[in-house]
Design a protein around this motif. Structure first.
Motif, PDB file in Angstrom:
ATOM      1  N   ALA A 269       0.883  -1.317  -0.011  1.00 40.26           N
ATOM      2  CA  ALA A 269      -0.086  -0.193   0.143  1.00 40.26           C
ATOM      3  C   ALA A 269       0.963   1.100  -0.043  1.00 40.26           C
ATOM      4  O   ALA A 269       1.998   1.168   0.580  1.00 40.26           O
ATOM      5  N   THR A 270       0.559   2.441  -0.793  1.00 44.00           N
ATOM      6  CA  THR A 270       1.282   3.445  -0.829  1.00 44.00           C
ATOM      7  C   THR A 270       0.483   4.656  -1.389  1.00 44.00           C
ATOM      8  O   THR A 270      -0.611   4.165  -2.108  1.00 44.00           O
ATOM      9  N   TYR A 271       0.879   5.789  -1.194  1.00 42.66           N
ATOM     10  CA  TYR A 271       0.070   6.908  -1.525  1.00 42.66           C
ATOM     11  C   TYR A 271       0.629   7.563  -2.631  1.00 42.66           C
ATOM     12  O   TYR A 271       1.748   8.024  -2.895  1.00 42.66           O
ATOM     13  N   ALA A 286      -3.991   6.361  -1.155  1.00 46.95           N
ATOM     14  CA  ALA A 286      -3.316   5.303  -0.784  1.00 46.95           C
ATOM     15  C   ALA A 286      -4.161   3.947  -0.773  1.00 46.95           C
ATOM     16  O   ALA A 286      -5.309   3.857  -0.505  1.00 46.95           O
ATOM     17  N   SER A 287      -3.456   3.040  -1.645  1.00 49.56           N
ATOM     18  CA  SER A 287      -4.214   1.707  -1.867  1.00 49.56           C
ATOM     19  C   SER A 287      -3.129   0.597  -2.413  1.00 49.56           C
ATOM     20  O   SER A 287      -1.784   1.254  -2.512  1.00 49.56           O
ATOM     21  N   PRO A 288      -3.358  -0.556  -2.414  1.00 48.14           N
ATOM     22  CA  PRO A 288      -2.317  -1.648  -2.776  1.00 48.14           C
ATOM     23  C   PRO A 288      -1.834  -1.191  -4.393  1.00 48.14           C
ATOM     24  O   PRO A 288      -2.653  -0.920  -5.061  1.00 48.14           O
ATOM     25  N   VAL A 289      -0.693  -1.282  -4.501  1.00 48.99           N
ATOM     26  CA  VAL A 289       0.058  -1.152  -5.717  1.00 48.99           C
ATOM     27  C   VAL A 289       1.128  -2.133  -5.846  1.00 48.99           C
ATOM     28  O   VAL A 289       1.904  -2.701  -5.032  1.00 48.99           O
ATOM     29  N   LYS A 298       0.911  -1.496 -11.247  1.00 47.72           N
ATOM     30  CA  LYS A 298      -0.509  -1.529 -11.250  1.00 47.72           C
ATOM     31  C   LYS A 298      -1.298  -1.074  -9.903  1.00 47.72           C
ATOM     32  O   LYS A 298      -0.505  -1.217  -8.920  1.00 47.72           O
ATOM     33  N   ILE A 299      -2.114   0.022  -9.987  1.00 53.41           N
ATOM     34  CA  ILE A 299      -2.721   0.425  -8.853  1.00 53.41           C
ATOM     35  C   ILE A 299      -4.161  -0.380  -8.542  1.00 53.41           C
ATOM     36  O   ILE A 299      -5.248  -0.575  -9.594  1.00 53.41           O
ATOM     37  N   HIS A 300      -4.172  -0.917  -7.639  1.00 58.08           N
ATOM     38  CA  HIS A 300      -5.511  -2.122  -7.287  1.00 58.08           C
ATOM     39  C   HIS A 300      -6.470  -1.186  -6.603  1.00 58.08           C
ATOM     40  O   HIS A 300      -6.391  -0.429  -5.963  1.00 58.08           O
ATOM     41  N   PRO A 301      -7.813  -1.493  -7.086  1.00 59.01           N
ATOM     42  CA  PRO A 301      -8.886  -0.945  -6.362  1.00 59.01           C
ATOM     43  C   PRO A 301      -8.786  -1.349  -5.029  1.00 59.01           C
ATOM     44  O   PRO A 301      -8.525  -2.400  -4.441  1.00 59.01           O
ATOM     45  N   ILE A 302      -9.865  -0.806  -3.826  1.00 60.18           N
ATOM     46  CA  ILE A 302      -9.687  -1.059  -2.615  1.00 60.18           C
ATOM     47  C   ILE A 302     -10.642  -2.202  -2.309  1.00 60.18           C
ATOM     48  O   ILE A 302     -10.557  -2.690  -1.328  1.00 60.18           O
ATOM     49  N   GLY A 303     -11.497  -2.678  -3.173  1.00 54.41           N
ATOM     50  CA  GLY A 303     -12.090  -3.910  -3.153  1.00 54.41           C
ATOM     51  C   GLY A 303     -13.328  -3.841  -2.528  1.00 54.41           C
ATOM     52  O   GLY A 303     -13.745  -2.349  -2.034  1.00 54.41           O
ATOM     53  N   GLU A 304     -14.239  -4.598  -2.194  1.00 56.10           N
ATOM     54  CA  GLU A 304     -15.616  -4.765  -1.367  1.00 56.10           C
ATOM     55  C   GLU A 304     -15.332  -4.165   0.034  1.00 56.10           C
ATOM     56  O   GLU A 304     -14.425  -4.740   0.716  1.00 56.10           O
ATOM     57  N   ILE A 305     -15.989  -3.053   0.401  1.00 52.90           N
ATOM     58  CA  ILE A 305     -15.968  -2.594   1.904  1.00 52.90           C
ATOM     59  C   ILE A 305     -17.050  -2.598   2.378  1.00 52.90           C
ATOM     60  O   ILE A 305     -18.319  -2.699   1.877  1.00 52.90           O
TER      61      ILE A 305
END
Length: 334
Positions: A269-271, A286-289, A298-305
């Motif tokens: 994860a990084t901003y 910031a999200s998983p990268v 690749k910048i990953h979406p945050i997923g289901e929350i």
């Protein structure tokens, strides 16, 4: 001289040598961060810069028998900053003043913004292709400052500019393990948003502990968001989260170098300059990268929350937008 690609062809386990520069190496974060980088076998050329103390830190850790050369630089010597940065691969910026009791990350802005701006300008000129890892707070604003400086210099590469939020992730792993009595090394928590207070969003619903009682979960989230205050208060005015931040910075730097070296599945994860919420005017998030040879792969979406996390996200976005705008205004003002 063999290229990194050619070297990897000879041996899948060989690590490419990296030149790494720490700007602010004499400070509370800079000193332990420099030590941890000296111990990293990926680093063969370590340059330490600060207004004072860098040469002493460099001499001290140079006695450690690892395969790297360490040099200290100060502004007193001719082209000290430029020489510290010349053709370096990775730049870490922990420079700035620490947080004191009662001080928020925003309170740091007036002082640290100028420091980061000037260091970004020097980096743009001496190491335009370097990966830049910003630690100096407030990260939500200092990363946009660096981006604007690089844009003005014509060398902005969004794939190689990172705000280090790793401390939020390692705190989340540790704190959730204390609540659930589990092994902290096995706890992985997706922490998204930004790097201060309510902009820090630990996605507990994505862990195996999503069923914890609401009051316990709320307390856990608050502790993760404001863990820095816990350290500032415990040090009673003597400093902020320097040692844990150094570990976080070293961990993320190692991941960046692993990515640059072509290792597969390096995700942290990084901003960063992110497309996730640009339509809402939020340029950085910031999200998983996935990290790779070019930096951000690749910048990953945050997923289901959960619905509760949706509310946290909405509040975080409001603050993030203001933080980012503050940085951009500072960097672009005449």
């Amino acid at each position: 001289m063999l290229s990194r690609v050619t070297r990897r062809a000879f041996s899948s386990t060989r690590i490419s040598p990296y030149k790494v520069t720490v700007l602010g190496a004499g400070g509370g974060i800079g000193q332990p961060l420099s030590l941890l980088l000296k111990l990293n076998h990926k680093v063969t050329d370590l340059r330490l810069y600060d207004l004072r103390g860098a040469k002493g830190v460099a001499t001290d850790i140079s006695h450690i028998p690892t395969n790297s050369v360490v040099k200290g630089f100060t502004p007193e010597e001719k082209d000290g900053l430029r020489n510290a940065l010349d053709s370096t691969d990775v730049v870490l910026i922990p420079a700035g003043v620490p947080r004191k009791p009662g001080m928020t990350r925003d309170d740091l802005f007036a002082i640290n913004a100028s420091i980061v701006r000037d260091l970004a300008s020097a980096t743009a000129e001496a190491a335009p292709n370097a990966a830049i890892l910003v630690i100096s707070n407030p990260v939500n604003s200092t990363v946009p400052i660096v981006a604007e400086v690089l844009k003005a210099k014509g060398v902005y590469n969004p794939k190689k500019l990172f705000g280090v939020t790793t401390l939020d992730s390692i705190r989340a792993s540790r704190f959730i393990s204390q609540v659930e009595n589990t092994d902290p090394t096995q706890e992985k928590v997706n922490v998204v948003g930004g790097h201060s207070g309510i902009t820090i969003i630990p996605l507990i619903s994505q862990t195996q502990h999503k069923g914890m009682p609401k009051d316990v979960k709320d307390a856990l989230i608050h502790r993760i968001q404001f863990g820095g205050d816990e350290v500032v208060q415990a040090k009673n005015g003597g400093g902020s989260a320097t040692l844990s931040m150094a570990q976080a910075g070293a961990k993320f730097a190692n991941a960046v170098m692993a990515g640059l070296d072509g290792e597969a599945d390096i995700i942290e994860a990084t901003y960063v300059d992110s497309p996730l919420y640009k339509s809402e005017g939020i340029e950085f998030f910031a999200s998983p990268v996935t990290l790779g040879p070019k930096g951000v792969e690749k910048i990953h979406p945050i997923g289901e929350i959960s619905s509760e996390e949706e509310e946290l996200l909405a509040k975080a976005k409001e603050t993030l937008k203001k933080n980012i705008e503050k940085g951009v205004v500072f960097a672009t003002k005449k």
